[in-house]
Design an enzyme around this catalytic site. Structure first.
Site, PDB file in Angstrom:
ATOM      1  N   ASP A  96      25.729  30.541  16.377  1.00 44.24           N
ATOM      2  CA  ASP A  96      25.973  31.906  15.947  1.00 44.24           C
ATOM      3  C   ASP A  96      24.621  32.571  15.775  1.00 44.24           C
ATOM      4  OD1 ASP A  96      27.940  33.448  13.275  1.00 44.24           O
ATOM      5  OD2 ASP A  96      27.255  34.165  15.222  1.00 44.24           O
ATOM      6  N   ASP A 270      36.510  28.380  15.758  1.00 41.70           N
ATOM      7  CA  ASP A 270      35.667  27.530  14.907  1.00 41.70           C
ATOM      8  C   ASP A 270      35.981  27.840  13.455  1.00 41.70           C
ATOM      9  OD1 ASP A 270      33.917  30.101  14.520  1.00 41.70           O
ATOM     10  OD2 ASP A 270      33.169  28.557  13.129  1.00 41.70           O
ATOM     11  N   CYS A 308      49.732  10.583  12.089  1.00 40.94           N
ATOM     12  CA  CYS A 308      48.365  10.694  12.613  1.00 40.94           C
ATOM     13  C   CYS A 308      47.864   9.330  13.050  1.00 40.94           C
ATOM     14  CB  CYS A 308      47.441  11.267  11.538  1.00 40.94           C
ATOM     15  SG  CYS A 308      45.729  11.486  12.073  1.00 40.94           S
ATOM     16  N   CYS A 310      44.649   8.670  13.653  1.00 43.82           N
ATOM     17  CA  CYS A 310      43.185   8.651  13.526  1.00 43.82           C
ATOM     18  C   CYS A 310      42.731   7.400  12.792  1.00 43.82           C
ATOM     19  CB  CYS A 310      42.690   9.905  12.809  1.00 43.82           C
ATOM     20  SG  CYS A 310      42.612   9.803  11.013  1.00 43.82           S
ATOM     21  N   CYS A 313      43.830   7.256   9.071  1.00 45.92           N
ATOM     22  CA  CYS A 313      45.261   7.019   8.822  1.00 45.92           C
ATOM     23  C   CYS A 313      45.713   5.642   9.289  1.00 45.92           C
ATOM     24  CB  CYS A 313      46.083   8.111   9.493  1.00 45.92           C
ATOM     25  SG  CYS A 313      45.728   9.729   8.793  1.00 45.92           S
ATOM     26  N   HIS A 339      39.423  12.871   8.996  1.00 47.21           N
ATOM     27  CA  HIS A 339      40.849  13.122   9.296  1.00 47.21           C
ATOM     28  C   HIS A 339      41.117  14.609   9.533  1.00 47.21           C
ATOM     29  CE1 HIS A 339      45.186  13.425   9.038  1.00 47.21           C
ATOM     30  NE2 HIS A 339      44.968  14.409   8.179  1.00 47.21           N
TER      31      HIS A 339
HETATM   32  N1  AIQ Z   1      34.773  35.536  10.461  1.00 45.49           N
HETATM   33  C1  AIQ Z   1      33.567  35.560  11.104  1.00 45.49           C
HETATM   34  C2  AIQ Z   1      32.776  34.408  11.112  1.00 45.49           C
HETATM   35  C3  AIQ Z   1      31.565  34.405  11.745  1.00 45.49           C
HETATM   36  C4  AIQ Z   1      30.743  33.156  11.715  1.00 45.49           C
HETATM   37  S1  AIQ Z   1      31.337  32.035  12.975  1.00 45.49           S
HETATM   38  C5  AIQ Z   1      30.420  30.650  12.566  1.00 45.49           C
HETATM   39  N2  AIQ Z   1      29.115  30.590  12.576  1.00 45.49           N
HETATM   40  C6  AIQ Z   1      28.807  29.312  12.256  1.00 45.49           C
HETATM   41  C7  AIQ Z   1      29.938  28.648  12.016  1.00 45.49           C
HETATM   42  N3  AIQ Z   1      30.947  29.499  12.238  1.00 45.49           N
HETATM   43  C8  AIQ Z   1      31.096  35.562  12.421  1.00 45.49           C
HETATM   44  N4  AIQ Z   1      29.891  35.539  13.073  1.00 45.49           N
HETATM   45  C9  AIQ Z   1      29.459  36.667  13.670  1.00 45.49           C
HETATM   46  N5  AIQ Z   1      28.265  36.645  14.305  1.00 45.49           N
HETATM   47  N6  AIQ Z   1      30.170  37.817  13.686  1.00 45.49           N
HETATM   48  C10 AIQ Z   1      31.382  37.912  13.072  1.00 45.49           C
HETATM   49  O1  AIQ Z   1      32.001  38.993  13.099  1.00 45.49           O
HETATM   50  C11 AIQ Z   1      31.896  36.736  12.411  1.00 45.49           C
HETATM   51  C12 AIQ Z   1      33.141  36.729  11.760  1.00 45.49           C
HETATM   52 ZN    ZN Z   2      44.466  10.933  10.253  1.00 45.38          ZN
END
Ligand code: AIQ
Ligand code: ZN
Length: 376
Positions: A96, A270, A308, A310, A313, A339
């Site tokens: 990010d 993510d 599960c 994994c 589990c 898990h």
């Molecule tokens: N909800 C949400 C979460 C993240 C982090 S995503 C992330 N970075 C590291 C782990 N996960 C976001 N990142 C950016 N750049 N812009 C967004 O609008 C935004 C919105």
């Molecule tokens: Zn499990």
């Protein structure tokens, strides 16, 4: 024209929804979509080793430009040969851009056209992050997929503020595209903003699609709005994005949000949720959440989740896991993290199968019933 670093191949559209089956080809492997990406903010998925990540089928993991820029610094990671070498992970990595982390972590100073002035959350130093600087750090870290520098405004900010923010984020995206040094080996995604406003989402998507990014993130969601609101925004946002490019919904999410995002055409997700809740003993299971420290599990010699397969589990009981958490043993949070990550990676596998079988809505109904979402 250089070959893009990342290529999305649309394999199949699910008959009754906007869900799609695809593959994402990256310099570190080709991975099936829809996919869940474990978060490893500081170049480690907390408490889990790369070997365990591979064992559970993780493909792409995330790291954070903001955190790694502040510590240990992108120069040191570059000296190690980049993030893959530094953390000994030879599959996919996405970073990010730092924008979100500045707004959520640092003590804010000032947002200007040039970039963002703020104080480090580590030592209070005055710092400045611009689209050019963020891209330079991401280039040095060497992830396969990198994010544009964006502003993620609060969902309930005023229309005028969000409109101005979208326009600036689009200008920042273009500056980032120009500053990007390695489009041949790192795919830069544009991040669509616009809060809950259809016209602002259109304004954002139109500007970014005209810049022809290899992939698009949907930002500005999972920031406190309701799931219904998030789904409503997705209903009119994913159709604005090119069908032949990957769509990544940032910061999402819980099992229901993953299923509902896939139904609306999202390919990549993510979230810190699985590892974050694991650290206080909350586990996701096919029968809903299990808060393992509850006394009810003291003599429960069943697996965490009887559906599960994994490592956790197959080898440990709820009673043992509860003991580990009560005794504050590190193995407890390791096993719960393992898990929970496995659970979401396996959920994505089940979702991909449901798309292949054209019965994703039936799968949603069964999963929601069993997990207890219909009772909420
Ligand atoms: N909800 C949400 C979460 C993240 C982090 S995503 C992330 N970075 C590291 C782990 N996960 C976001 N990142 C950016 N750049 N812009 C967004 O609008 C935004 C919105
Ligand atoms: Zn499990």
């Amino acid at each position: 024209m250089t070959e893009p670093a990342v290529k999305y191949h649309l394999k199949k559209k699910e008959k009754h929804t906007g869900a799609r089956l695809g593959t994402l080809e990256t310099p570190h492997g080709t991975f099936p979509t829809p996919m869940f990406m474990p978060v490893g903010t500081q170049a480690t998925v907390k408490a889990i080793s790369p070997r365990e990540l591979k064992e559970m089928g993780a493909g792409i993991i995330l790291s954070n430009t903001y955190h790694l820029w502040l510590r240990p610094g992108e120069e040191l990671v570059a000296e190690a040969g980049g993030l893959h070498h530094f953390m000994n992970w030879d599959q996919g990595i996405l970073t990010d851009s730092g924008g979100f982390q500045v707004f959520s972590l640092a003590q804010m100073r000032d947002i200007t056209e040039k970039g963002v002035h703020f104080k480090s959350h580590l030592d209070g130093r005055n710092l400045f992050l611009s689209p050019e600087k963020a891209i330079a750090v991401e280039n040095a870290l060497g992830a396969d997929i990198i994010m544009s520098f964006d502003e993620c405004p609060p969902f309930f900010e005023s229309y005028d503020y969000i409109k101005k923010s979208v326009e600036r984020t689009s200008r920042w995206a273009e500056r980032g595209l120009k500053a990007h040094k390695h489009p041949d080996r790192q795919a830069l995604f544009g991040i669509v903003q616009g809060g809950g406003h259809k016209d602002l989402r259109e304004l954002s998507a139109k500007a970014l699609v005209s810049l022809d990014f290899p992939g698009y993130s949907i930002g500005g969601l999972s920031v406190g709005e309701s799931k219904a609101e998030m789904n409503h925004v997705l209903d009119f946002t994913t159709p604005l994005l090119p069908e032949n490019k990957p769509r990544y919904l940032m910061g999402v999410g819980s099992p229901d949000a993953l299923i509902d995002g896939v139904i609306r055409g999202v390919d990549m997700f993510d979230c810190v949720l699985p590892t974050r809740i694991a650290r206080n003993g909350t586990c996701m299971t096919s029968h809903g959440r299990v808060v393992i420290k509850n006394a009810v599990y003291a003599h429960d010699f069943n697996p965490l989740d009887d559906n599960c397969d994994c490592y956790v589990c197959q080898n440990y009981t709820r009673a043992y896991l509860r003991h580990l958490f009560k005794a504050q043993e590190t193995l407890g949070l390791r096993l719960a993290s393992y898990h929970n990550l496995y659970f979401l990676l396996h959920l994505m596998k089940q979702i991909r199968q449901a798309i292949a079988d054209d019965n994703l809505l039936d799968f949603r109904e069964q999963f929601f019933e069993e997990y207890g979402y219909n009772k909420q």
